[in-house]
Design an enzyme around this catalytic site. Structure first.
Site, PDB file in Angstrom:
ATOM      1  N   THR A  64       2.617   1.000   8.638  1.00 56.81           N
ATOM      2  CA  THR A  64       3.143   2.320   8.281  1.00 56.81           C
ATOM      3  C   THR A  64       3.577   2.238   6.812  1.00 56.81           C
ATOM      4  O   THR A  64       3.478   1.171   6.188  1.00 56.81           O
ATOM      5  CB  THR A  64       4.359   2.687   9.166  1.00 56.81           C
ATOM      6  OG1 THR A  64       5.353   1.671   8.978  1.00 56.81           O
ATOM      7  CG2 THR A  64       3.981   2.773  10.624  1.00 56.81           C
ATOM      8  N   LEU A 104       0.843  -1.201   0.000  1.00 54.70           N
ATOM      9  CA  LEU A 104       0.000   0.000   0.000  1.00 54.70           C
ATOM     10  C   LEU A 104       0.878   1.250   0.000  1.00 54.70           C
ATOM     11  O   LEU A 104       1.902   1.301   0.689  1.00 54.70           O
ATOM     12  CB  LEU A 104      -0.905  -0.014   1.229  1.00 54.70           C
ATOM     13  CG  LEU A 104      -1.921  -1.175   1.258  1.00 54.70           C
ATOM     14  CD1 LEU A 104      -2.570  -1.301   2.629  1.00 54.70           C
ATOM     15  CD2 LEU A 104      -2.979  -0.993   0.166  1.00 54.70           C
ATOM     16  N   HIS A 107       1.896 -10.702   9.936  1.00 55.03           N
ATOM     17  CA  HIS A 107       2.993 -11.154   9.087  1.00 55.03           C
ATOM     18  C   HIS A 107       3.542 -12.457   9.665  1.00 55.03           C
ATOM     19  O   HIS A 107       3.750 -12.552  10.883  1.00 55.03           O
ATOM     20  CB  HIS A 107       4.095 -10.082   9.039  1.00 55.03           C
ATOM     21  CG  HIS A 107       5.196 -10.423   8.094  1.00 55.03           C
ATOM     22  ND1 HIS A 107       5.056 -10.344   6.719  1.00 55.03           N
ATOM     23  CD2 HIS A 107       6.440 -10.904   8.310  1.00 55.03           C
ATOM     24  CE1 HIS A 107       6.184 -10.732   6.144  1.00 55.03           C
ATOM     25  NE2 HIS A 107       7.041 -11.089   7.080  1.00 55.03           N
TER      26      HIS A 107
HETATM   27  C1  GAR Z   1      -0.901 -15.756   6.457  1.00 59.26           C
HETATM   28  O1  GAR Z   1       0.136 -16.615   6.824  1.00 59.26           O
HETATM   29  C2  GAR Z   1      -0.459 -14.321   6.631  1.00 59.26           C
HETATM   30  O2  GAR Z   1       0.356 -14.114   7.743  1.00 59.26           O
HETATM   31  C3  GAR Z   1       0.319 -14.113   5.370  1.00 59.26           C
HETATM   32  O3  GAR Z   1      -0.437 -14.742   4.360  1.00 59.26           O
HETATM   33  C4  GAR Z   1      -1.162 -15.831   4.953  1.00 59.26           C
HETATM   34  C5  GAR Z   1      -2.615 -15.653   4.615  1.00 59.26           C
HETATM   35  O4  GAR Z   1      -3.363 -16.769   5.017  1.00 59.26           O
HETATM   36  N1  GAR Z   1       0.506 -12.718   5.108  1.00 59.26           N
HETATM   37  C6  GAR Z   1       1.602 -12.225   4.568  1.00 59.26           C
HETATM   38  O5  GAR Z   1       2.518 -12.901   4.171  1.00 59.26           O
HETATM   39  C7  GAR Z   1       1.608 -10.707   4.437  1.00 59.26           C
HETATM   40  N2  GAR Z   1       2.914 -10.239   4.157  1.00 59.26           N
HETATM   41  P1  GAR Z   1      -4.958 -16.649   5.093  1.00 59.26           P
HETATM   42  O6  GAR Z   1      -5.431 -16.021   3.781  1.00 59.26           O
HETATM   43  O7  GAR Z   1      -5.425 -18.065   5.232  1.00 59.26           O
HETATM   44  O8  GAR Z   1      -5.306 -15.784   6.269  1.00 59.26           O
END
Ligand code: GAR
Length: 211
Positions: free
Chosen positions: A149, A101, A117
């Site tokens: 942020t 974003l 994350h």
């Molecule tokens: C999760 O592990 C989340 O932490 C990660 O994507 C997955 C989504 O799973 N997010 C990132 O990597 C963001 N940088 P979900 O769609 O089943 O919640």
């Protein structure tokens, strides 16, 4: 009522964990807050079906259809604000939302955007966190809930939790162990934020925010 909007890109399991917690813990009664909508940047995100199955309004704003990031974000903000009702959303939750974003977008919802994350930030921001943790020989891994942020995966940390890295772990097995943890800490962190917001509301101190 404070409306929460959740942004997803994929499976939506964190989104579902938040929706389930909001119902189990009656966030409507306790914090005057509810999950109003789920928005995906991908039309084929399985989480959209999951959201609708859970009775939550779900729509998509496909980033690929826009000529620029700012046009995409303008449309996304329109969708978010539409679901937020008369006010801005009390919280904008990124739950596996895989688009960066812009600083302008973050400023628009400053202090109200939260992300999860799948690493122990500040270790392994960005992509392929589990692969990088395994390659680095880490003995523990985990997840971080943080305020968003303009700098990627760098905002103030709200919650973290740890799991062991086991002998023979693969990216997939480690990701699954961390995801189970995510489903616990993300709703908990949000409930704590809502609790604080509610206390400020009750004191009539509208100047307070999450930041
Ligand atoms: C999760 O592990 C989340 O932490 C990660 O994507 C997955 C989504 O799973 N997010 C990132 O990597 C963001 N940088 P979900 O769609 O089943 O919640």
């Amino acid at each position: 009522m404070h409306n929460i909007v959740i942004l997803i890109s994929g499976g939506g399991s964190n989104m579902e964990a938040i929706v389930n917690a909001s119902r189990r813990e009656d966030w409507e009664r306790n914090y005057h807050a509810k999950v109003a909508a789920v928005i995906s940047n991908r039309a084929d995100a399985p989480g959209l079906i999951l959201a609708r199955t859970n009775g939550i309004a779900a729509e998509f704003v496909e980033h690929g259809r826009f000529a620029s990031r700012s046009l995409f974000e303008a449309q996304l903000a329109d969708a978010i604000d539409r679901h937020a009702g008369s006010k801005q959303p009390v919280l904008l939750l990124l739950a596996g939302f895989m688009r960066i974003l812009s600083a302008d977008f973050v400023l628009r919802y400053e202090g109200r955007i939260v992300n999860i994350h799948p690493s122990l930030l500040p270790a392994f921001p960005g992509l392929h966190t589990h692969r990088r943790a395994l390659e680095s020989g880490c003995k523990v891994a985990g997840a971080t809930v943080h305020l968003v942020t303009a700098a990627l995966d760098c905002g103030p940390i709200l919650a973290q939790a740890v799991v062991p890295v086991l002998d023979g772990d693969t990216e997939r097995s480690l990701a699954a162990r961390v995801l189970t943890l995510e489903h616990r800490i993300y709703p908990q962190a949000i409930a704590q934020m809502l609790q604080r917001q509610c206390a400020w509301d009750n004191r009539g101190d509208a100047s307070k925010g999450f930041a």
